[in-house]
Design a protein around this motif. Structure first.
Motif, PDB file in Angstrom:
ATOM      1  N   VAL A  18     -48.250 -44.803 -26.236  1.00  0.00           N
ATOM      2  CA  VAL A  18     -48.254 -43.568 -27.020  1.00  0.00           C
ATOM      3  C   VAL A  18     -49.572 -43.442 -27.779  1.00  0.00           C
ATOM      4  O   VAL A  18     -50.021 -44.384 -28.430  1.00  0.00           O
ATOM      5  CB  VAL A  18     -47.053 -43.533 -27.998  1.00  0.00           C
ATOM      6  CG1 VAL A  18     -47.153 -42.352 -28.943  1.00  0.00           C
ATOM      7  CG2 VAL A  18     -45.747 -43.500 -27.226  1.00  0.00           C
ATOM      8  N   GLY A  19     -50.205 -42.281 -27.646  1.00  0.00           N
ATOM      9  CA  GLY A  19     -51.443 -42.018 -28.360  1.00  0.00           C
ATOM     10  C   GLY A  19     -52.708 -42.516 -27.699  1.00  0.00           C
ATOM     11  O   GLY A  19     -53.793 -42.389 -28.261  1.00  0.00           O
ATOM     12  N   VAL A  20     -52.614 -43.071 -26.500  1.00  0.00           N
ATOM     13  CA  VAL A  20     -53.785 -43.592 -25.802  1.00  0.00           C
ATOM     14  C   VAL A  20     -54.412 -42.477 -24.955  1.00  0.00           C
ATOM     15  O   VAL A  20     -53.736 -41.823 -24.181  1.00  0.00           O
ATOM     16  CB  VAL A  20     -53.430 -44.797 -24.911  1.00  0.00           C
ATOM     17  CG1 VAL A  20     -54.631 -45.259 -24.107  1.00  0.00           C
ATOM     18  CG2 VAL A  20     -52.880 -45.927 -25.759  1.00  0.00           C
ATOM     19  N   VAL A  21     -55.723 -42.297 -25.131  1.00  0.00           N
ATOM     20  CA  VAL A  21     -56.468 -41.309 -24.356  1.00  0.00           C
ATOM     21  C   VAL A  21     -57.458 -42.037 -23.454  1.00  0.00           C
ATOM     22  O   VAL A  21     -58.245 -42.857 -23.926  1.00  0.00           O
ATOM     23  CB  VAL A  21     -57.236 -40.330 -25.269  1.00  0.00           C
ATOM     24  CG1 VAL A  21     -58.132 -39.413 -24.452  1.00  0.00           C
ATOM     25  CG2 VAL A  21     -56.269 -39.513 -26.114  1.00  0.00           C
ATOM     26  N   LEU A  22     -57.392 -41.734 -22.170  1.00  0.00           N
ATOM     27  CA  LEU A  22     -58.364 -42.240 -21.212  1.00  0.00           C
ATOM     28  C   LEU A  22     -59.352 -41.111 -20.962  1.00  0.00           C
ATOM     29  O   LEU A  22     -59.011 -40.118 -20.314  1.00  0.00           O
ATOM     30  CB  LEU A  22     -57.690 -42.660 -19.911  1.00  0.00           C
ATOM     31  CG  LEU A  22     -56.824 -43.916 -19.995  1.00  0.00           C
ATOM     32  CD1 LEU A  22     -55.399 -43.575 -20.391  1.00  0.00           C
ATOM     33  CD2 LEU A  22     -56.829 -44.648 -18.682  1.00  0.00           C
ATOM     34  N   LEU A  23     -60.551 -41.209 -21.514  1.00  0.00           N
ATOM     35  CA  LEU A  23     -61.580 -40.181 -21.396  1.00  0.00           C
ATOM     36  C   LEU A  23     -62.556 -40.571 -20.293  1.00  0.00           C
ATOM     37  O   LEU A  23     -63.353 -41.494 -20.455  1.00  0.00           O
ATOM     38  CB  LEU A  23     -62.332 -39.999 -22.718  1.00  0.00           C
ATOM     39  CG  LEU A  23     -63.455 -38.965 -22.710  1.00  0.00           C
ATOM     40  CD1 LEU A  23     -62.898 -37.550 -22.532  1.00  0.00           C
ATOM     41  CD2 LEU A  23     -64.279 -39.051 -23.993  1.00  0.00           C
ATOM     42  N   PHE A  24     -62.471 -39.879 -19.176  1.00  0.00           N
ATOM     43  CA  PHE A  24     -63.299 -40.161 -18.008  1.00  0.00           C
ATOM     44  C   PHE A  24     -63.769 -38.854 -17.390  1.00  0.00           C
ATOM     45  O   PHE A  24     -63.197 -37.800 -17.655  1.00  0.00           O
ATOM     46  CB  PHE A  24     -62.488 -40.945 -16.957  1.00  0.00           C
ATOM     47  CG  PHE A  24     -62.288 -42.389 -17.306  1.00  0.00           C
ATOM     48  CD1 PHE A  24     -63.105 -43.361 -16.754  1.00  0.00           C
ATOM     49  CD2 PHE A  24     -61.307 -42.770 -18.192  1.00  0.00           C
ATOM     50  CE1 PHE A  24     -62.925 -44.694 -17.098  1.00  0.00           C
ATOM     51  CE2 PHE A  24     -61.127 -44.096 -18.541  1.00  0.00           C
ATOM     52  CZ  PHE A  24     -61.945 -45.065 -17.986  1.00  0.00           C
ATOM     53  N   GLY A  25     -64.756 -38.952 -16.546  1.00  0.00           N
ATOM     54  CA  GLY A  25     -65.151 -37.787 -15.767  1.00  0.00           C
ATOM     55  C   GLY A  25     -63.954 -37.297 -14.980  1.00  0.00           C
ATOM     56  O   GLY A  25     -63.113 -38.091 -14.546  1.00  0.00           O
ATOM     57  N   VAL A  26     -63.873 -36.001 -14.813  1.00  0.00           N
ATOM     58  CA  VAL A  26     -62.694 -35.399 -14.196  1.00  0.00           C
ATOM     59  C   VAL A  26     -62.450 -35.918 -12.777  1.00  0.00           C
ATOM     60  O   VAL A  26     -61.312 -35.932 -12.310  1.00  0.00           O
ATOM     61  CB  VAL A  26     -62.780 -33.854 -14.241  1.00  0.00           C
ATOM     62  CG1 VAL A  26     -63.819 -33.335 -13.262  1.00  0.00           C
ATOM     63  CG2 VAL A  26     -61.422 -33.220 -14.023  1.00  0.00           C
ATOM     64  N   GLY A  27     -63.485 -36.407 -12.106  1.00  0.00           N
ATOM     65  CA  GLY A  27     -63.322 -36.943 -10.759  1.00  0.00           C
ATOM     66  C   GLY A  27     -62.461 -38.198 -10.684  1.00  0.00           C
ATOM     67  O   GLY A  27     -62.040 -38.600  -9.607  1.00  0.00           O
ATOM     68  N   HIS A  28     -62.169 -38.812 -11.823  1.00  0.00           N
ATOM     69  CA  HIS A  28     -61.304 -39.995 -11.852  1.00  0.00           C
ATOM     70  C   HIS A  28     -59.823 -39.619 -11.810  1.00  0.00           C
ATOM     71  O   HIS A  28     -58.964 -40.497 -11.717  1.00  0.00           O
ATOM     72  CB  HIS A  28     -61.569 -40.829 -13.106  1.00  0.00           C
ATOM     73  CG  HIS A  28     -62.862 -41.565 -13.064  1.00  0.00           C
ATOM     74  ND1 HIS A  28     -62.980 -42.842 -12.566  1.00  0.00           N
ATOM     75  CD2 HIS A  28     -64.107 -41.191 -13.449  1.00  0.00           C
ATOM     76  CE1 HIS A  28     -64.237 -43.234 -12.664  1.00  0.00           C
ATOM     77  NE2 HIS A  28     -64.942 -42.248 -13.195  1.00  0.00           N
TER      78      HIS A  28
END
Length: 169
Positions: free
Chosen positions: A137-147
Motif C-alpha cells: 500500500v502506498g508504493v509507487v513504481l515510477l518508470f518510463g511508460v514502456g515498462h
C-alpha cells in the motif's frame, strides 16, 4: 489490473496497494502528481528507474540524480522527488539494473523488468508473489511508460496483471 484511466484513479488505487506510474522522461506530469501524492501522505515508498543506490554515498547519489535531471530539464526532477521523500521519511528504492550489453533493446527491457519484479516481490511478499501488490500500500513504481502495458514482459504483466498502472504524460 488494466491500465488506469486517470491520475485520480491511480491516486485512489494507492490506498489499496502499489501503483505503476508510467512517465515520459521529457515531461514531468507524472512527477507533479507523485509530488502531490507524497505531500498528501499517500506514498510510503518510491521505486525509481535507477540501479540500487542503497550503498552509494549521499554525494554520489545527488550527482547521479542531478546528471539525469539535466538531461531532461523537467521542473520537478528525480532529485526533487528524492529530496522530498527524504524529508517526509518516504523510502526510495532503485531496482533497475539498466540496459545490458549484448542484448537487444527488447531483451534488455525484459531482463530489467524481471529484476525489478523480483526485487519488488522479495521486499513486499517473499515467496508469495500474488500478495506483493496488495501488501505494498502506498508504493509507487515510477518508470518510463514502456515498462508497463499489455505485453508479457512488462512489469504489470510479470506481476500477473495485478499491478494497476497509469500513463501520465
Amino acid at each position: 489490473m488494466p491500465q488506469l484511466p486517470t491520475a485520480n484513479a491511480a491516486r485512489v488505487s494507492l490506498l489499496h496497494g502499489a501503483v505503476g506510474v508510467g512517465e515520459h522522461h521529457d515531461s514531468d506530469t507524472a512527477r507533479h502528481h507523485l509530488y502531490d501524492w507524497m505531500l498528501s501522505g499517500l506514498v510510503t515508498q518510491i521505486v525509481l528507474e535507477l540501479d540500487d543506490f542503497a550503498n552509494v554515498p549521499l554525494g554520489e547519489t545527488v550527482q547521479v540524480l542531478g546528471f539525469i535531471d539535466n538531461q531532461w530539464g523537467n521542473d520537478i526532477g528525480l532529485l526533487d522527488l528524492w529530496t522530498l521523500a527524504e524529508n517526509l521519511n518516504i523510502e526510495v528504492r532503485g531496482w533497475d539494473p539498466g540496459d545490458q550489453l549484448g542484448l537487444t533493446m527488447a531483451q534488455s527491457l525484459a531482463f530489467r523488468n524481471n529484476q525489478i519484479v523480483a526485487s519488488f516481490i522479495n521486499e513486499h511478499a517473499p515467496g508469495v508473489p500474488h500478495a506483493a501488490v496488495p501488501n505494498a500500500v502506498g508504493v509507487v513504481l515510477l518508470f518510463g511508460v514502456g515498462h508497463f502495458g499489455p505485453t508479457p514482459m512488462t512489469i504489470n504483466m510479470l506481476l500477473g496483471d495485478a499491478l494497476p498502472w497509469v500513463d501520465l504524460h
